[in-house]
Design an enzyme around this catalytic site. Structure first.
Site, PDB file in Angstrom:
ATOM      1  CD  GLU A 239       3.780   6.379   2.847  1.00  0.00           C
ATOM      2  OE1 GLU A 239       3.492   5.215   2.393  1.00  0.00           O
ATOM      3  OE2 GLU A 239       5.278   6.704   3.026  1.00  0.00           O
ATOM      4  CG  ASN A 240      -0.458   8.082  -2.328  1.00  0.00           C
ATOM      5  OD1 ASN A 240       0.840   8.068  -2.807  1.00  0.00           O
ATOM      6  ND2 ASN A 240      -1.174   7.147  -2.761  1.00  0.00           N
TER       7      ASN A 240
ATOM      8  CG  HIS B 172       3.597   6.005   6.462  1.00  0.00           C
ATOM      9  ND1 HIS B 172       5.113   6.255   6.905  1.00  0.00           N
ATOM     10  CD2 HIS B 172       3.685   4.864   5.860  1.00  0.00           C
ATOM     11  CE1 HIS B 172       5.753   5.234   6.350  1.00  0.00           C
ATOM     12  NE2 HIS B 172       5.057   4.571   5.849  1.00  0.00           N
TER      13      HIS B 172
ATOM     14  CD  GLU C 234       0.804   2.260   3.922  1.00  0.00           C
ATOM     15  OE1 GLU C 234       1.441   3.215   3.603  1.00  0.00           O
ATOM     16  OE2 GLU C 234       1.417   0.843   3.685  1.00  0.00           O
TER      17      GLU C 234
ATOM     18  CB  ALA D 142      -0.985  -0.071   1.143  1.00  0.00           C
TER      19      ALA D 142
HETATM   20  N1  B3K Z   1       5.974   3.949   1.530  1.00  0.00           N
HETATM   21  C1  B3K Z   1       5.370   2.953   0.822  1.00  0.00           C
HETATM   22  C2  B3K Z   1       6.504   1.996   0.073  1.00  0.00           C
HETATM   23  C3  B3K Z   1       6.968   2.573  -1.386  1.00  0.00           C
HETATM   24  C4  B3K Z   1       7.726   1.534  -1.972  1.00  0.00           C
HETATM   25  C5  B3K Z   1       8.301   2.308  -3.296  1.00  0.00           C
HETATM   26  N2  B3K Z   1       9.029   1.251  -4.072  1.00  0.00           N
HETATM   27  C6  B3K Z   1       4.530   2.016   1.452  1.00  0.00           C
HETATM   28  C7  B3K Z   1       4.791   2.049   3.039  1.00  0.00           C
HETATM   29  O1  B3K Z   1       5.822   1.631   3.395  1.00  0.00           O
HETATM   30  O2  B3K Z   1       4.128   2.277   3.783  1.00  0.00           O
HETATM   31 ZN    ZN Z   2       5.743   2.573   5.230  1.00  0.00          ZN
END
Ligand code: B3K
Ligand code: ZN
Length: 852
Positions: A259-260, A296, A293, A257
């Site tokens: 976290e946008n 984040h 997420e 997933a």
């Molecule tokens: N931050 C994203 C992971 C992105 C991976 C890019 N190759 C999901 C997470 O760690 O929550």
């Molecule tokens: Zn993460």
């Protein structure tokens, strides 16, 4: 590694300009999406003035570029474009661009792409540059306003919805963010909605967006989200900060997933769940990933990373937080054991092989290759150690200071450690080695007892890792407790701080020699080497009050036995069997804990342990030994199994809570043992009676494990053919339970199945990943599995390099094995490197794994 394209931490410089605001307009179309960007830019006062403006951009067709309304002709290169300082005003200006992109042809699933007719994005780490020209780096933070024009009924982006009309929506995100948190979704979607009232009384609209027909499978994800939001308020004082929080489920996704900001995008596998389609493990993963997420939003989004070398700043901390959350929701003891199992299986494995790298690496070629167990799981362990060193209050004060001081910033590990120093007054200079030095320390423990004094002697060894030949002593918080020989607690858990290579700790005034319980709760991520007799292990399994070490004692008994079986041909004596029988029958213990105790060590874990002890692991021998242990345990427990199974039956409808899940886990563990002695009669009945996926898959696994279940497999397929997430299980199970000499062949056959949609990462993982996860099958002496996995990685690489590179880690344990296997793996890796057009992603992985 030395590579001309490598990026180095030491080269960091702030960006030449600041982006104060971004306005984006999308006109969606599968093969010709137009993206207009209007950036409010000014020179960065922290840099020298009069610099060129370099923007990242890949695969974009530039239609127009203007500075303050004046059209400029600029020719983009492979990775972006440069606007000469001479063409830029020396104060604030507006940069406009228009580009065209083709989301339909985007198979890499990075940037803007299409998944079964819907548009979605994935920008972390560097996907935004595939959407528009932009300084695609996390320290450039800006406010975004986005207008989406498209034919789909649902058009989403980050932030709050500020305006809409037929065929368009407009979104404003008031919180400055880096481009990697940008998201856009368009599709024919349905919402499962709820409202959350925050601590300060604001109402937030929550929506989980799914395909029509899936609305009924969102309740658990929504419940997990609401509990996460509450928990972050209660435990960290963190409140949500927009009017709306959207989650979208997509079927084609490279990871779990993302976290946008305000618009999390999820692999549908980690959202959709109903008792009929999801197992208890699926429910637990959904809860954990939804929480991760969501958390984040503060640790990652409000406070982000200055550069990608600081990735563990957000990932280690967010994993640490989601682990705490799961512990609070379920069971701390069970969660800790599961986390350590995972840490050893993935991070220790990585750290003891050619891919070993520091929690904060110093260089990379492709950043996507560094979303690793070391950054995530070891990153979280490092935070757990920090907390043990400064105490719970110190941790709370440090975190408050972190949020106060760095909100809205792109921070570094130095900033992070500084808040701990400032909040607690503790000098953490020594501790920084945990971030800069790779490798799993080995901790040797011995003890003696003289004149009423019991002494524990520790020695740490920090082995060389790629690029780091010399290591220094780490700070190790070592939690210990002592028991009296009668089983009573003598010394409650105490944290010893080890700071040197060798150190001893004495405990005076003891009448008899105590039994020490060392590294309680797995207080530091090390390999413990301590010669402990089987009797003492059995004693700790029976009496230790620390649940982790209680479990660990049983685990160590099993591993000692299996190691001796494999290396010396030892027989299975009664010691381990009796210890296991006592645990299985101890009704005072949590069923989930008992299920974990009955689980045999994995073959890969055993290979890792044998290799570390100086043996060359024999995959076939480990497989056979482990099966013999399972058979012996089944025979020993046989008379009690039917009763145990019956006593654990859950009356009433399925509930996914930890208590019920724990009972099912123990019940299925018992059913699996029973199948080894009853020819599968009970499992077949359980399969027919199953009214939930946990039991359906559980009973089917029991049958496959004893070489049966063909009929059930066919029924399963007929029933679930049209459900992609459930069918992934059908594919994976057949491979996981194949006999080692048939695993490659079974996989090969499944790749010809009409539903083997190899471009879908979940399906690819459930087939090719299942083969590389089958230890004895993957490492079969024929080399057939090595060849098959390599062939499929090469096929996937041109389309989806990120997933191909990630799955290539299947090969990272090759130095453990014998010369023939080593030669076969090296040959497979070299063949990859000799392939024309191999991606940067897979090239970097193969080069690192070869290590030369
Ligand atoms: N931050 C994203 C992971 C992105 C991976 C890019 N190759 C999901 C997470 O760690 O929550
Ligand atoms: Zn993460």
């Amino acid at each position: 590694m030395t590579d001309a394209r490598a990026i180095h931490l030491a080269d960091y410089q702030p960006f030449s300009h600041l982006i104060e605001h971004v306005a984006l307009t999308f006109h969606l179309s599968p093969n010709a999406t137009r993206v207009q960007a209007r950036l409010a830019v000014r020179p960065n006062p922290a840099r020298e003035q009069g610099l060129d403006l370099r923007l990242d951009g890949e695969g974009l067709r530039l239609v127009r570029l203007a500075v303050d309304g004046r059209e400029l002709t600029v020719l983009p290169d492979e990775t972006g474009l440069t606007i000469r300082a001479a063409d830029l005003p020396d104060t604030a200006f507006v940069l406009e661009t228009e580009v065209e992109i083709a989301p339909e042809g985007n198979t890499a699933l990075e940037g803007l792409y299409m998944s079964r007719g819907m548009y979605c994005t994935q920008c972390e780490a560097e996907g935004f540059r595939k959407i528009t020209f932009y300084p695609d780096r996390p320290d450039v933070m800006a406010r975004f306003r986005v207008r989406v024009n498209g034919d789909h009924p649902v058009l989403l982006s980050n932030g709050n919805l500020v305006d809409q009309g037929p065929g368009w929506t407009e979104w404003d995100d008031p919180w400055p963010k880096p481009a990697y948190l940008f998201a856009l979704v368009a599709g024919d979607l349905r919402a499962h909605s709820a409202t959350f009232r925050t601590l300060s009384g604001r109402d937030v609209a929550l929506n989980i967006w799914v395909r029509p027909g899936d609305e009924g499978r969102c309740a658990y994800a929504m419940d997990s989200l609401i509990r996460s939001m509450k928990w972050d308020e209660q435990v960290y004082g963190r409140e949500y900060d927009l009017d709306i929080f959207n989650i979208v489920a997509v079927d084609d996704f490279n990871m779990g997933a993302m976290e946008n900001k305000g618009l999390n995008i999820f692999n549908s596998k980690f959202v959709l769940a109903s008792p009929e389609t999801a197992t208890d493990d699926d429910f637990a993963r959904i809860e954990a990933i939804i929480a991760h997420e969501y958390f984040h939003n503060w640790t990652g989004n409000r406070i982000t990373c200055r550069d990608w070398f600081q990735l563990c700043l957000k990932e280690g901390l967010t994993v640490y937080r989601d682990q705490q959350f799961t512990g609070d929701m379920r069971s701390h003891a069970v969660k800790r054991i599961e986390d350590v199992l995972m840490l050893r299986a993935r991070q220790f494995r990585e750290d003891q092989g050619p891919l070993s790298h520091a929690v904060r690496p110093e260089s990379y070629v492709e950043i996507n290759n560094f979303y690793t167990a070391t950054i995530y799981e070891k990153g979280a362990e490092v935070i757990g150690m920090l907390r043990r060193l400064v105490g719970d209050d110190g941790y709370a004060r440090a975190l408050d200071l972190y949020f106060d001081r760095h909100d809205g910033q792109a921070a570094t590990i130095e900033d992070w450690l500084c808040v701990f120093q400032d909040a607690t007054g503790r000098d953490l200079t020594h501790f920084t080695r945990w971030y800069s030095e790779a490798g799993t320390p080995r901790l040797k423990v011995s003890d003696d007892f003289n004149n009423d004094t019991y002494t524990l002697h520790f020695e740490q060894e920090n082995y060389a890792t790629p690029g780091q030949p010399v290591k220094w002593a780490k700070v190790l918080p070592i939690s210990v407790g002592m028991l009296n020989p009668n089983g009573d607690d003598l010394l409650p858990t105490t944290v010893l701080e080890m700071t040197h290579m060798r150190q001893s700790f004495a405990f005076e005034g003891l009448a008899t020699r105590p039994v020490a319980s060392v590294l309680r709760g797995f207080s530091a991520p090390v390999v413990l080497e301590r010669a402990v007799s089987a009797e003492e292990r059995a004693f700790l399994l029976a009496h230790d009050t620390d649940p982790f070490n209680k479990w660990e004692a049983g685990r160590a008994l099993a591993k000692d036995l299996l190691a001796r079986m494999v290396t010396e041909g030892a027989a299975i004596g009664p010691g381990w069997l009796e210890a296991m029988a006592r645990v299985a029958q101890d009704g005072s213990l949590d069923p989930a804990f008992r299920a974990l105790c009955l689980r045999l060590p994995s073959e890969d874990d055993m290979a890792q342990t044998l290799h570390a002890a100086g043996h060359v692991p024999d995959p076939a021998g480990i497989y056979a030994g482990r099966r013999r242990m399972g058979d012996a345990l089944a025979r020993r427990l046989a008379p009690d199994l039917p009763g145990l199974i019956a006593s654990l039956a859950e009356p009433g409808p399925f509930t996914p809570d930890a208590r019920a899940a724990g009972r099912r886990a123990l019940r299925l563990a018992a059913l699996s043992l029973l199948s080894r002695v009853d020819g599968g009669t009970a499992a077949r009945a359980a399969y027919r009676a199953a009214d939930n996926m946990t039991e359906e898959v559980g009973a089917l696994s029991c049958l496959l494990d004893i070489g049966q279940g063909a009929e059930e497999l066919a029924r399963f397929e007929a029933r679930w053919r049209s459900d992609r997430n459930v069918m992934d299980k059908w594919f994976a199970l057949q491979i996981a339970y194949a006999a080692p000499d048939r695993a490659a062949e079974v996989t090969q056959t499944l790749t010809q199945h009409p539903d083997f949609d190899w471009k879908n990462p979940n399906r690819f993982r459930s087939v090719i990943g299942a083969l590389s996860g089958h230890h004895a099958g993957f490492h079969h002496s024929s080399g057939a599995a090595y060849a098959l996995v390599a062939e499929w990685l090469l096929r996937l690489d041109p389309l989806n390099p990120q997933t191909a590179a990630r799955m290539s880690t299947a090969f990272d344990t090759w130095p453990r094995y014998d010369a023939d296997r080593q030669a076969m793996v090296r040959e497979a890796l070299q063949r990859m490197l000799a392939t024309d057009g191999l991606s940067r992603d897979l090239t970097e992985m193969a080069v690192r794994m070869l290590g030369d």
